[in-house]
Design an enzyme around this catalytic site. Structure first.
Site, short mmCIF file in Angstrom:
data_model
loop_
_atom_site.label_atom_id
_atom_site.label_comp_id
_atom_site.label_asym_id
_atom_site.label_seq_id
_atom_site.Cartn_x
_atom_site.Cartn_y
_atom_site.Cartn_z
N CYS A 29 2.12 4.95 -2.10
CA CYS A 29 3.09 3.89 -2.41
C CYS A 29 2.37 2.60 -2.84
CB CYS A 29 3.96 3.65 -1.17
SG CYS A 29 4.99 2.19 -1.24
N CYS A 32 3.37 -0.56 -0.96
CA CYS A 32 2.81 -0.49 0.40
C CYS A 32 1.38 -1.02 0.40
CB CYS A 32 2.83 0.94 0.93
SG CYS A 32 4.47 1.66 1.12
#
Length: 103
Positions: A29, A32
């Protein structure tokens, strides 16, 4: 940043300090990773509450914890006070928004 894999580790960590931040993420991600860089930059500084402990849960490795906290979007930051969820922030957030969230 402490990595949590199992439910027992989670419970022990959340109860180890009056204020705890848990970041739910995945290695693939992009947002993230950006949130991780922000947290690493501000961890242990005067920008966040003194004594705040930060840990992370990889949702791909800890499906039980992701389900337990109904994580549907990553990254998700959950702030716990005295072991109880106080608030959460989902998706990418700027450095200032994260600092405001933690304070």
């Amino acid at each position: 940043m402490h990595t949590i894999i199992e439910d027992k580790d989670f419970n022990d960590f959340v109860s180890s300090s009056p204020k705890v931040l848990i970041k739910f993420f995945a290695t693939w991600c992009g947002p993230c990773r950006m949130v991780s860089m922000i947290l690493e930059e501000i961890e242990g500084t005067a920008l966040i509450p003194e004594g705040l402990k930060i840990a992370e849960v990889n949702v791909d490795n800890s499906a039980f914890l992701a389900g337990k906290f109904n994580i549907e979007t990553i990254p998700t930051l959950i702030l716990f006070e005295n072991g109880v969820e106080k608030s959460r922030l989902t998706g990418f957030a700027s450095k200032q928004k994260i600092i405001d969230f933690l304070n």
